[in-house]
Design a protein around this motif. Structure first.
Motif, short mmCIF file in Angstrom:
data_model
loop_
_atom_site.label_atom_id
_atom_site.label_comp_id
_atom_site.label_asym_id
_atom_site.label_seq_id
_atom_site.Cartn_x
_atom_site.Cartn_y
_atom_site.Cartn_z
N GLU A 159 57.90 -6.41 96.81
CA GLU A 159 57.77 -7.53 95.87
C GLU A 159 56.31 -7.75 95.47
OE1 GLU A 159 60.26 -8.87 94.20
OE2 GLU A 159 61.47 -7.45 95.35
N ARG B 288 64.08 -5.00 86.14
CA ARG B 288 64.09 -6.34 86.71
C ARG B 288 64.00 -7.40 85.62
NH1 ARG B 288 61.39 -6.96 92.19
NH2 ARG B 288 62.19 -5.21 93.36
N HIS B 289 63.14 -7.17 84.64
CA HIS B 289 62.96 -8.11 83.54
C HIS B 289 64.25 -8.22 82.72
CE1 HIS B 289 60.71 -10.37 80.55
NE2 HIS B 289 61.15 -9.54 79.62
N ASN C 157 67.33 -7.69 83.61
CA ASN C 157 68.42 -8.35 84.33
C ASN C 157 68.35 -9.86 84.27
OD1 ASN C 157 70.11 -6.34 85.19
ND2 ASN C 157 68.92 -5.89 86.99
N GLU C 158 67.20 -10.39 83.89
CA GLU C 158 67.07 -11.84 83.77
C GLU C 158 67.44 -12.35 82.39
OE1 GLU C 158 63.03 -12.54 84.97
OE2 GLU C 158 63.42 -11.86 87.02
N ALA C 159 67.80 -11.44 81.47
CA ALA C 159 68.21 -11.85 80.13
C ALA C 159 69.54 -12.57 80.21
CB ALA C 159 68.32 -10.64 79.20
N PRO C 160 69.68 -13.68 79.50
CA PRO C 160 70.96 -14.39 79.53
C PRO C 160 72.09 -13.52 78.95
CG PRO C 160 69.43 -15.45 78.00
CD PRO C 160 68.71 -14.32 78.64
N SER D 83 69.86 -11.46 72.58
CA SER D 83 69.46 -11.84 73.94
C SER D 83 68.61 -10.74 74.57
CB SER D 83 70.71 -12.10 74.79
OG SER D 83 70.35 -12.28 76.14
N ARG E 294 64.45 -10.90 75.14
CA ARG E 294 63.92 -10.70 76.50
C ARG E 294 62.86 -9.62 76.53
NH1 ARG E 294 62.58 -13.41 80.69
NH2 ARG E 294 62.71 -12.21 82.59
N GLU F 289 59.49 -10.69 75.09
CA GLU F 289 58.72 -11.66 75.89
C GLU F 289 57.61 -11.00 76.71
OE1 GLU F 289 61.77 -13.51 78.23
OE2 GLU F 289 62.37 -14.85 76.60
N GLU F 290 57.70 -9.71 76.94
CA GLU F 290 56.68 -8.98 77.72
C GLU F 290 56.19 -7.79 76.90
OE1 GLU F 290 55.09 -9.48 80.48
OE2 GLU F 290 56.24 -11.10 81.40
N GLU G 196 73.78 -1.19 82.00
CA GLU G 196 73.65 -2.63 81.72
C GLU G 196 73.87 -2.91 80.24
OE1 GLU G 196 73.16 -6.70 82.32
OE2 GLU G 196 73.52 -5.11 83.78
#
Length: 182
Positions: free
Chosen positions: A14, A65-66, A68-71, A89, A93, A96-97, A125
């Protein structure tokens, strides 16, 4: 392996990913090195390479990882509308980066096994989100066309031919044609 060891390893991983994202944001993907990520995370380069096979592996893991956080789309509206919402969506996402978006396109083309494994997970995904948005009754050709259109648009955005923000708008009419709701 003891519980303390696995907890320490998870903490190290992490820290490496947090340091990798911070380093990417600060210096960009071209200047980032595993050595600089290790230093930022407070671990040796050898330790970093235990968990990160390459810069490409780092970039693709951060992207996974980024992403997977998308709604997830809420599942209401027309079939085309649901798929368009799923596309928006995902692209929102990604946008954003921007440094991560710039790093991931060439990284995804890498051939090391860690990148390949993650590339398959990312593709799965995308497929799962489109499948969910399509609902029952969509044929295999529709799903395949959506994935090909989306991945082609991702590549074009990665090459700078459009922005990730523009991608959802440009794909909206394509999605409508593919699902037959022009």
């Amino acid at each position: 392996m003891s519980s303390a060891t696995s907890t320490r390893q998870a903490d190290t991983v992490e820290r490496l990913f947090a340091a990798g994202l911070a380093e990417l944001r600060e210096v960009g993907h071209e200047a980032l090195t595993i050595r600089s990520v290790a230093a930022r995370a407070g671990v040796s380069s050898a330790t970093a390479y235990t968990y990160l096979a390459s810069r490409n592996h780092l970039f693709v893991e951060l992207f996974w990882r980024h992403l997977n956080e998308a709604p997830v789309a809420d599942g209401t509206g027309s079939r085309a509308g649901r798929v368009q919402e799923a596309v928006r969506s995902l692209t929102t996402r990604i946008a954003e980066e921007p440094e991560l978006a710039a790093a991931v396109t060439p990284a995804l083309l890498g051939s090391d096994s860690d990148v390949e494994r993650l590339r398959l997970r990312i593709g799965a995904e995308f497929a799962a989100r489109f499948e969910s948005a399509l609902g029952d009754g969509a044929g295999e050709a529709v799903r395949e066309a959506l994935l090909l259109a989306f991945s082609g648009a991702l590549l074009q955005a990665g090459m700078g031919l459009m922005t990730y923000d523009e991608m959802a708008d440009r794909l909206a009419p394509v999605v409508a044609v593919i699902v037959g709701e022009e």
